[in-house]
Design an enzyme around this catalytic site. Structure first.
Site, PDB file in Angstrom:
ATOM      1  N   ARG A 161       0.831  -1.082   0.016  1.00 31.99           N
ATOM      2  CA  ARG A 161      -0.065   0.032   0.026  1.00 31.99           C
ATOM      3  C   ARG A 161       0.786   1.173  -0.084  1.00 31.99           C
ATOM      4  NH1 ARG A 161      -2.703  -3.593  -1.002  1.00 31.99           N
ATOM      5  NH2 ARG A 161      -4.773  -3.974  -0.074  1.00 31.99           N
ATOM      6  N   SER A 231     -11.066  -0.908   2.930  1.00 28.47           N
ATOM      7  CA  SER A 231     -10.503  -1.225   4.059  1.00 28.47           C
ATOM      8  C   SER A 231     -10.020   0.317   4.688  1.00 28.47           C
ATOM      9  CB  SER A 231      -9.078  -1.944   3.684  1.00 28.47           C
ATOM     10  OG  SER A 231      -9.455  -3.249   3.291  1.00 28.47           O
ATOM     11  N   GLU A 327      -5.457   3.476   5.878  1.00 26.80           N
ATOM     12  CA  GLU A 327      -4.970   3.312   4.579  1.00 26.80           C
ATOM     13  C   GLU A 327      -5.555   4.397   3.723  1.00 26.80           C
ATOM     14  OE1 GLU A 327      -5.678  -0.779   2.774  1.00 26.80           O
ATOM     15  OE2 GLU A 327      -6.546   0.271   1.017  1.00 26.80           O
TER      16      GLU A 327
HETATM   17  C1  LIG Z   1     -15.322  -0.740  -1.635  1.00 26.45           C
HETATM   18  C2  LIG Z   1     -14.098  -0.494  -1.772  1.00 26.45           C
HETATM   19  C3  LIG Z   1     -12.975  -1.448  -1.960  1.00 26.45           C
HETATM   20  C4  LIG Z   1     -11.685  -1.378  -1.936  1.00 26.45           C
HETATM   21  N1  LIG Z   1     -10.875  -2.352  -2.160  1.00 26.45           N
HETATM   22  C5  LIG Z   1      -9.678  -2.156  -2.418  1.00 26.45           C
HETATM   23  C6  LIG Z   1      -8.612  -3.359  -2.586  1.00 26.45           C
HETATM   24  O1  LIG Z   1      -9.188  -4.375  -2.501  1.00 26.45           O
HETATM   25  N2  LIG Z   1      -7.319  -3.019  -2.587  1.00 26.45           N
HETATM   26  C7  LIG Z   1      -6.871  -1.801  -2.753  1.00 26.45           C
HETATM   27  O2  LIG Z   1      -5.612  -1.523  -2.802  1.00 26.45           O
HETATM   28  N3  LIG Z   1      -7.816  -0.630  -2.586  1.00 26.45           N
HETATM   29  C8  LIG Z   1      -8.902  -0.902  -2.224  1.00 26.45           C
HETATM   30  N4  LIG Z   1      -9.968   0.246  -2.141  1.00 26.45           N
HETATM   31  C9  LIG Z   1      -9.359   1.642  -2.118  1.00 26.45           C
HETATM   32  C10 LIG Z   1      -9.512   2.304  -3.467  1.00 26.45           C
HETATM   33  O3  LIG Z   1     -10.243   1.853  -4.451  1.00 26.45           O
HETATM   34  C11 LIG Z   1      -7.994   2.583  -4.066  1.00 26.45           C
HETATM   35  O4  LIG Z   1      -7.023   3.104  -3.431  1.00 26.45           O
HETATM   36  C12 LIG Z   1      -8.070   3.008  -5.435  1.00 26.45           C
HETATM   37  O5  LIG Z   1      -6.858   3.311  -6.141  1.00 26.45           O
HETATM   38  C13 LIG Z   1      -8.307   4.692  -5.367  1.00 26.45           C
HETATM   39  O6  LIG Z   1      -8.672   5.091  -6.507  1.00 26.45           O
HETATM   40  P1  LIG Z   1      -9.526   6.605  -6.457  1.00 26.45           P
HETATM   41  O7  LIG Z   1      -9.329   7.190  -8.075  1.00 26.45           O
HETATM   42  O8  LIG Z   1     -10.676   6.662  -6.125  1.00 26.45           O
HETATM   43  O9  LIG Z   1      -8.570   7.604  -5.749  1.00 26.45           O
HETATM   44  P2  LIG Z   1      -9.054   8.957  -5.004  1.00 26.45           P
HETATM   45  O10 LIG Z   1      -9.583   8.577  -3.727  1.00 26.45           O
HETATM   46  O11 LIG Z   1      -9.652   9.663  -5.734  1.00 26.45           O
HETATM   47  O12 LIG Z   1      -7.528   9.444  -4.445  1.00 26.45           O
HETATM   48  C14 LIG Z   1      -6.783   8.746  -3.696  1.00 26.45           C
HETATM   49  C15 LIG Z   1      -5.438   9.791  -3.352  1.00 26.45           C
HETATM   50  O13 LIG Z   1      -4.844   9.814  -4.694  1.00 26.45           O
HETATM   51  C16 LIG Z   1      -4.404  11.021  -5.217  1.00 26.45           C
HETATM   52  N5  LIG Z   1      -4.751  11.121  -6.513  1.00 26.45           N
HETATM   53  C17 LIG Z   1      -5.979  10.477  -7.360  1.00 26.45           C
HETATM   54  N6  LIG Z   1      -5.465  10.741  -8.591  1.00 26.45           N
HETATM   55  C18 LIG Z   1      -4.600  11.193  -8.710  1.00 26.45           C
HETATM   56  C19 LIG Z   1      -3.572  11.596  -9.851  1.00 26.45           C
HETATM   57  N7  LIG Z   1      -3.837  11.195 -11.058  1.00 26.45           N
HETATM   58  N8  LIG Z   1      -2.234  11.952  -9.554  1.00 26.45           N
HETATM   59  C20 LIG Z   1      -1.811  12.326  -8.465  1.00 26.45           C
HETATM   60  N9  LIG Z   1      -2.890  12.065  -7.327  1.00 26.45           N
HETATM   61  C21 LIG Z   1      -3.980  11.632  -7.349  1.00 26.45           C
HETATM   62  C22 LIG Z   1      -5.728  11.893  -4.548  1.00 26.45           C
HETATM   63  O14 LIG Z   1      -5.163  13.503  -4.226  1.00 26.45           O
HETATM   64  C23 LIG Z   1      -5.927  11.292  -3.072  1.00 26.45           C
HETATM   65  O15 LIG Z   1      -4.913  11.596  -2.244  1.00 26.45           O
HETATM   66  C24 LIG Z   1     -11.301   0.074  -2.038  1.00 26.45           C
HETATM   67  C25 LIG Z   1     -12.220   1.060  -2.023  1.00 26.45           C
HETATM   68  C26 LIG Z   1     -13.370   0.810  -1.913  1.00 26.45           C
HETATM   69  C27 LIG Z   1     -14.400   1.997  -1.854  1.00 26.45           C
END
Ligand SMILES: Cc1cc2nc3c(=O)[nH]c(=O)nc-3n(C[C@H](O)[C@H](O)[C@H](O)COP(=O)(O)OP(=O)(O)OC[C@H]3O[C@@H](n4cnc5c(N)ncnc54)[C@H](O)[C@@H]3O)c2cc1C
Length: 344
Positions: A161, A231, A327
Site C-alpha cells: 500500500r 479497508s 490506509e
Molecule cells: C468498496 C471499496 C473496496 C476497495 N478495495 C480495495 C482493494 O481491494 N485493494 C486496494 O488496494 N484498494 C481498495 N480500495 C481503495 C481504493 O479503491 C483504491 O485506493 C483506489 O486506487 C483509489 O482510486 P481513486 O481514483 O478513487 O482515488 P482517490 O480517492 O480519488 O484519490 C486517492 C489519493 O490519490 C490522489 N490522486 C488521485 N488521482 C491522482 C492523480 N492522477 N495524480 C496524483 N494524485 C492523485 C488523491 O489526491 C488522493 O490523495 C477500495 C475502496 C472501496 C471504496
C-alpha cells in the site's frame, strides 16, 4: 462570496463536504491550467480520481481537480501486451475491456473502485496480486511547467500500500498515465478465498474475474448504497517477536510472514475487540467486515469517521499493543493532513 459546491457525489464515503469549485480535466493542458489558476489565486488544490480512498474531514477550502484523462492504447509483441492507459479511466472498466479482447492478467484486481491514475499511489492489491506486478511505468506531469516524466516500475518504489507517490510528487504533480505490461503466458493466482476452489487445469481468466467479483460483492458493502472507502486501516506489519507473543496468547491470530516482519489482519484485531457494528455519530464499523467503516445512514460527518477511527485505534492498542494506521487519505480544509496524527 466564495463559491461552494458539494463533494458528496465525488467521494465514496458519500460525505457532504464542500469545496470552492470542482473542475474536470480531460487532458494534461486542462490539468495544468486549472492548477495554475488556483495557484495564482493562492487556493489549495486537490487532484481527485474516483474519491474511493479519501476522507474529507471537513470542507475543503480550495479547488478539486478531477483527473478525467481518457484513452487506452494496446500494442503487443510475442510475449507481452503493452497497455498505455489515461489516468482518468476507471480501473474495473479497464479490466472488463481488456478481458473482452482476451487480454488477461488483471482479473484478481477486479472491482477495486477508482481510477487507473490512482492505482500506483497505494499500489492497489487484492487476492494475491498487486499493481506493481503489472506496472511497467507511470507518467507524471509537473503542473507548474507541464513537464512530463516517466518513472519506471523500479523508480516507483512500490511497497505494501505504498509507493514513491505517497512520499514525493504529491504537491505540484499529477499522474497522467500508467503503462501496464501483461504477459501472454497466463499464470493464475488461486491462493485466496474461493479462488482455491477453481481447478488449475481448467480455470480461465474470466473464471477468476467472476469469482473475485462474487467474493467482493458478497463481502464488501457497495459504496453506491452504503458510503465507505474499503479497508480503512492497513494491515499492520510487526516485529517477529511481537507476532510470536501474540500467537502464544491468541493461537487463532492470522499472521503472514513478510520480508520486513509479520503482517497481521487489522480486521481480525478490530473484530476481537468486539467492535463490529460499533457506532459513533453517523459512522459505524461494518457488521460483516470489521476493516470497513461506513457512513451508516448517509448522515455521517468526516469528524464522526475520524472519531470512530480514533476509538478503534485506541481499543486495538489497549488489547494487542499494536498501532493501526489508516490506509485512507485524510483531506482537511487546506489539503491532505497526517491521518495518524488525526486519530492519535
Ligand atoms: C468498496 C471499496 C473496496 C476497495 N478495495 C480495495 C482493494 O481491494 N485493494 C486496494 O488496494 N484498494 C481498495 N480500495 C481503495 C481504493 O479503491 C483504491 O485506493 C483506489 O486506487 C483509489 O482510486 P481513486 O481514483 O478513487 O482515488 P482517490 O480517492 O480519488 O484519490 C486517492 C489519493 O490519490 C490522489 N490522486 C488521485 N488521482 C491522482 C492523480 N492522477 N495524480 C496524483 N494524485 C492523485 C488523491 O489526491 C488522493 O490523495 C477500495 C475502496 C472501496 C471504496
Amino acid at each position: 462570496m466564495k463559491e461552494s459546491v458539494s463533494l458528496q457525489a465525488f467521494n465514496t464515503f458519500g460525505l457532504r463536504a464542500k469545496a470552492h469549485q470542482i473542475k474536470t480535466a480531460n487532458n494534461k493542458d486542462e490539468l495544468c491550467t486549472y492548477w495554475q489558476n488556483a495557484h495564482e489565486q493562492k487556493l489549495p488544490t486537490l487532484i481527485l480520481g474516483g474519491g474511493s480512498n479519501v476522507l474529507f474531514t471537513e470542507d475543503f477550502n480550495g479547488i478539486v481537480i478531477r483527473n478525467c484523462i481518457a484513452g487506452i492504447e494496446i500494442t503487443e509483441d510475442e510475449q507481452y501486451w503493452s497497455v498505455y492507459v489515461g489516468a482518468g479511466e476507471n480501473w474495473h472498466a479497464l479490466i472488463e475491456y481488456l478481458l473482452e479482447k482476451n487480454i488477461y492478467g488483471l482479473e484478481n484486481l477486479a472491482l477495486i473502485p477508482g481510477n487507473v491514475g490512482s492505482a500506483p499511489i497505494q499500489n492497489i492489491g487484492a487476492y494475491g496480486k498487486e499493481l506493481k506486478d503489472v506496472c511497467a511505468y507511470v507518467d507524471i506531469i509537473e503542473l507548474s511547467t507541464g513537464h512530463v516524466s516517466r518513472l519506471t516500475n523500479e523508480a516507483c518504489q512500490f511497497g505494501y500500500r505504498d509507493s514513491i507517490f505517497k512520499h514525493h510528487y504529491q504537491q505540484g504533480f499529477a499522474i497522467i498515465a500508467v503503462g501496464l505490461q501483461l504477459s501472454k503466458k497466463w499464470e493464475p493466482i488461486l491462493t485466496y478465498g474461493d479462488l482455491s476452489k477453481l481447478s488449475l487445469e481448467t480455470v480461465t481468466p474470466k473464471d477468476v474475474f467472476g469469482s473475485v467479483c462474487s467474493m467482493r460483492t458478497s463481502k464488501l458493502p457497495d459504496p453506491t448504497l452504503t458510503g465507505n472507502a474499503g479497508s480503512f486501516f492497513k494491515n499492520p506489519i510487526v516485529d517477529i517477536r511481537i507476532a510470536q507473543h501474540l500467537k502464544a496468547e491468541y493461537p487463532f491470530c492470522p499472521q503472514y510472514v513478510q520480508q520486513d516482519g509479520v503482517k497481521l489482519a487489522a480486521g481480525w484485531l478490530i473484530d476481537q475487540c468486539g467492535l463490529k457494528g460499533h457506532q459513533i455519530g453517523g459512522a459505524a464499523v461494518h457488521m460483516k467486515q470489521a476493516l470497513v467503516l461506513i457512513n451508516k445512514d448517509g448522515l455521517a460527518t468526516g469528524k464522526d469517521i475520524v472519531n470512530l477511527a480514533a476509538y478503534i485505534r485506541q481499543k486495538v492498542f489497549e488489547r494487542f499493543g499494536v498501532q493501526l494506521e489508516p490506509e485512507v487519505r485524510f483531506i482537511g480544509q487546506h489539503g491532505e493532513i497526517n491521518a495518524v496524527d488525526a486519530i492519535s
